[in-house]
Scaffold this motif. Structure first.
Motif, mmCIF file in Angstrom:
data_model
loop_
_atom_site.group_PDB
_atom_site.id
_atom_site.type_symbol
_atom_site.label_atom_id
_atom_site.label_comp_id
_atom_site.label_asym_id
_atom_site.label_seq_id
_atom_site.Cartn_x
_atom_site.Cartn_y
_atom_site.Cartn_z
ATOM 1 N N SER A 43 0.827 -1.212 0.000
ATOM 2 C CA SER A 43 0.000 0.000 0.000
ATOM 3 C C SER A 43 0.856 1.255 0.000
ATOM 4 O O SER A 43 0.510 2.262 -0.632
ATOM 5 C CB SER A 43 -0.937 -0.003 1.214
ATOM 6 O OG SER A 43 -0.197 -0.009 2.429
ATOM 7 N N VAL A 44 2.001 1.188 0.688
ATOM 8 C CA VAL A 44 2.918 2.330 0.691
ATOM 9 C C VAL A 44 3.442 2.598 -0.712
ATOM 10 O O VAL A 44 3.483 3.741 -1.181
ATOM 11 C CB VAL A 44 4.093 2.071 1.667
ATOM 12 C CG1 VAL A 44 5.155 3.161 1.529
ATOM 13 C CG2 VAL A 44 3.587 2.010 3.096
ATOM 14 N N THR A 46 2.080 1.756 -3.520
ATOM 15 C CA THR A 46 0.989 2.224 -4.381
ATOM 16 C C THR A 46 0.776 3.724 -4.219
ATOM 17 O O THR A 46 0.645 4.466 -5.205
ATOM 18 C CB THR A 46 -0.314 1.476 -4.051
ATOM 19 O OG1 THR A 46 -0.123 0.078 -4.276
ATOM 20 C CG2 THR A 46 -1.449 1.962 -4.935
ATOM 21 N N ARG A 47 0.732 4.187 -2.970
ATOM 22 C CA ARG A 47 0.552 5.629 -2.726
ATOM 23 C C ARG A 47 1.742 6.415 -3.257
ATOM 24 O O ARG A 47 1.585 7.500 -3.828
ATOM 25 C CB ARG A 47 0.346 5.890 -1.238
ATOM 26 C CG ARG A 47 -0.977 5.385 -0.699
ATOM 27 C CD ARG A 47 -1.273 5.975 0.665
ATOM 28 N NE ARG A 47 -0.302 5.556 1.659
ATOM 29 C CZ ARG A 47 -0.429 4.477 2.419
ATOM 30 N NH1 ARG A 47 -1.488 3.682 2.268
ATOM 31 N NH2 ARG A 47 0.488 4.168 3.320
ATOM 32 N N TRP A 48 2.950 5.878 -3.066
ATOM 33 C CA TRP A 48 4.141 6.574 -3.545
ATOM 34 C C TRP A 48 4.139 6.687 -5.074
ATOM 35 O O TRP A 48 4.505 7.725 -5.631
ATOM 36 C CB TRP A 48 5.409 5.849 -3.095
ATOM 37 C CG TRP A 48 6.592 6.162 -3.968
ATOM 38 C CD1 TRP A 48 7.241 5.318 -4.803
ATOM 39 C CD2 TRP A 48 7.239 7.429 -4.109
ATOM 40 N NE1 TRP A 48 8.245 5.969 -5.467
ATOM 41 C CE2 TRP A 48 8.262 7.268 -5.052
ATOM 42 C CE3 TRP A 48 7.034 8.684 -3.530
ATOM 43 C CZ2 TRP A 48 9.100 8.309 -5.424
ATOM 44 C CZ3 TRP A 48 7.864 9.723 -3.910
ATOM 45 C CH2 TRP A 48 8.877 9.539 -4.843
ATOM 46 N N SER A 49 3.709 5.627 -5.748
ATOM 47 C CA SER A 49 3.679 5.643 -7.210
ATOM 48 C C SER A 49 2.778 6.763 -7.723
ATOM 49 O O SER A 49 3.119 7.474 -8.675
ATOM 50 C CB SER A 49 3.195 4.284 -7.724
ATOM 51 O OG SER A 49 3.208 4.238 -9.129
ATOM 52 N N ARG A 50 1.634 6.951 -7.079
ATOM 53 C CA ARG A 50 0.719 8.026 -7.488
ATOM 54 C C ARG A 50 1.330 9.404 -7.212
ATOM 55 O O ARG A 50 1.243 10.315 -8.040
ATOM 56 C CB ARG A 50 -0.608 7.879 -6.753
ATOM 57 C CG ARG A 50 -1.386 6.631 -7.124
ATOM 58 C CD ARG A 50 -2.559 6.417 -6.187
ATOM 59 N NE ARG A 50 -3.287 5.186 -6.484
ATOM 60 C CZ ARG A 50 -4.185 4.647 -5.693
ATOM 61 N NH1 ARG A 50 -4.494 5.240 -4.542
ATOM 62 N NH2 ARG A 50 -4.800 3.523 -6.022
ATOM 63 N N LEU A 51 1.934 9.554 -6.034
ATOM 64 C CA LEU A 51 2.536 10.835 -5.680
ATOM 65 C C LEU A 51 3.701 11.162 -6.612
ATOM 66 O O LEU A 51 3.865 12.316 -7.037
ATOM 67 C CB LEU A 51 3.020 10.787 -4.230
ATOM 68 C CG LEU A 51 3.690 12.060 -3.687
ATOM 69 C CD1 LEU A 51 2.707 13.221 -3.722
ATOM 70 C CD2 LEU A 51 4.209 11.832 -2.276
ATOM 71 N N ARG A 104 7.462 1.483 -11.883
ATOM 72 C CA ARG A 104 6.019 1.525 -11.640
ATOM 73 C C ARG A 104 5.371 0.187 -12.001
ATOM 74 O O ARG A 104 4.502 -0.319 -11.280
ATOM 75 C CB ARG A 104 5.387 2.647 -12.457
ATOM 76 C CG ARG A 104 3.890 2.824 -12.248
ATOM 77 C CD ARG A 104 3.364 3.970 -13.086
ATOM 78 N NE ARG A 104 3.534 3.718 -14.508
ATOM 79 C CZ ARG A 104 2.664 3.005 -15.241
ATOM 80 N NH1 ARG A 104 1.576 2.499 -14.682
ATOM 81 N NH2 ARG A 104 2.878 2.827 -16.524
#
Length: 206
Positions: A43-44, A46-51, A104
Motif C-alpha cells: 500500500s505504501v 501504491t501511494r508513492w507511485s501516485r505521488l 512503476r
C-alpha cells in the motif's frame, strides 16, 4: 514571466518542491523501505507511485515554463551552451522517466503478488483446497531496488547538470544570438537586473 515576479516565484517553488518529493521519496525507498519491505509495503508503494507521477507532471510543466523563460527561442535551445545544457538535462530526465516507468510496472506486479498471497485459497470441486503458491517476491523486490537505485544515480547526474546551468549565465551564453530575441537581457522586466536572475532561476530549468 519575468515581468510577474510572483508567478516566477510560484513556478520556481513548485518546480523545486516536485524535485524534492521525487528524489527525496526515491532516497527513502532505497534506504528504508526496499532493503527489508515491512508489512503493508504494497500500500505504501501504491501511494508513492501516485505521488511520484504527480510530482513528475509538475516537474515537467514548470521546467518547460522555466526553460522558455530563459531561452525564448528554439534556435537558442540548439545553438547556445545554455540551451545545450538544457537538452542534456532533458535527455537525462527522459532516461530517468523510462526507469521510473519500469519501476512503476514492478510496483504493480508486487502489489498483485501481495494481494494474491493474502487471498484465501479456492476450494476445488472435490472438496479439497487448490494449492496455488504465490510467486516469490524477493526477485520483484530486488528488481524494484535496482530500478530505484538507477533513478537515484541518474538523479544525481541531473543535479550536476543543474549546477552547470546555475553557473551558466544565459546573458553571456546567448549574447551573440543572430536573432537578438533569445537574450535574457532583452526580456521584459529584466533590464538592469544584471546576472543575479540567471543564478536564481537558471538552475531549475526542467
Amino acid at each position: 514571466m519575468a515581468a510577474h515576479p510572483v508567478l516566477t516565484l510560484a513556478d520556481d517553488t513548485a518546480h523545486l518542491s516536485a524535485v524534492a518529493i521525487w528524489l527525496g521519496g526515491l532516497a527513502v525507498l532505497v534506504a528504508c523501505v526496499l532493503p527489508s519491505p515491512p508489512e503493508g509495503c504494497a500500500s505504501v508503494l501504491t501511494r508513492w507511485s501516485r505521488l511520484a507521477m504527480l510530482a513528475v507532471v509538475v516537474l515537467v510543466t514548470t521546467g518547460t515554463i522555466q526553460a522558455w523563460r530563459e531561452l525564448r527561442s528554439v534556435h537558442a535551445l540548439f545553438h547556445h551552451s545554455y540551451g545545450q545544457l538544457v537538452l542534456v538535462k532533458v535527455g537525462l530526465l527522459a532516461l530517468m522517466l523510462g526507469l521510473a516507468n519500469v519501476s512503476r510496472l514492478q510496483v504493480q506486479r508486487y502489489v498483485s503478488v501481495q494481494r494474491y498471497a493474502g487471498a484465501p485459497k479456492a476450494a476445488n470441486a472435490g472438496g479439497g483446497t487448490a494449492v496455488l503458491d504465490p510467486p516469490s517476491t524477493p526477485d520483484l523486490v530486488t528488481r524494484m531496488r535496482r530500478g530505484v537505485l538507477g533513478e537515484v544515480a541518474i538523479g544525481a547526474v541531473v543535479l550536476i547538470a543543474t549546477a552547470a546551468l546555475v553557473t551558466t549565465n544565459p546573458n553571456s551564453s546567448m549574447a551573440a544570438s543572430p536573432t537578438g530575441g533569445s537574450s535574457v537581457a532583452g526580456m521584459p522586466g529584466m533590464a538592469g537586473m544584471g546576472a543575479m536572475p540567471a543564478v536564481v532561476t537558471g538552475g531549475t530549468d526542467l
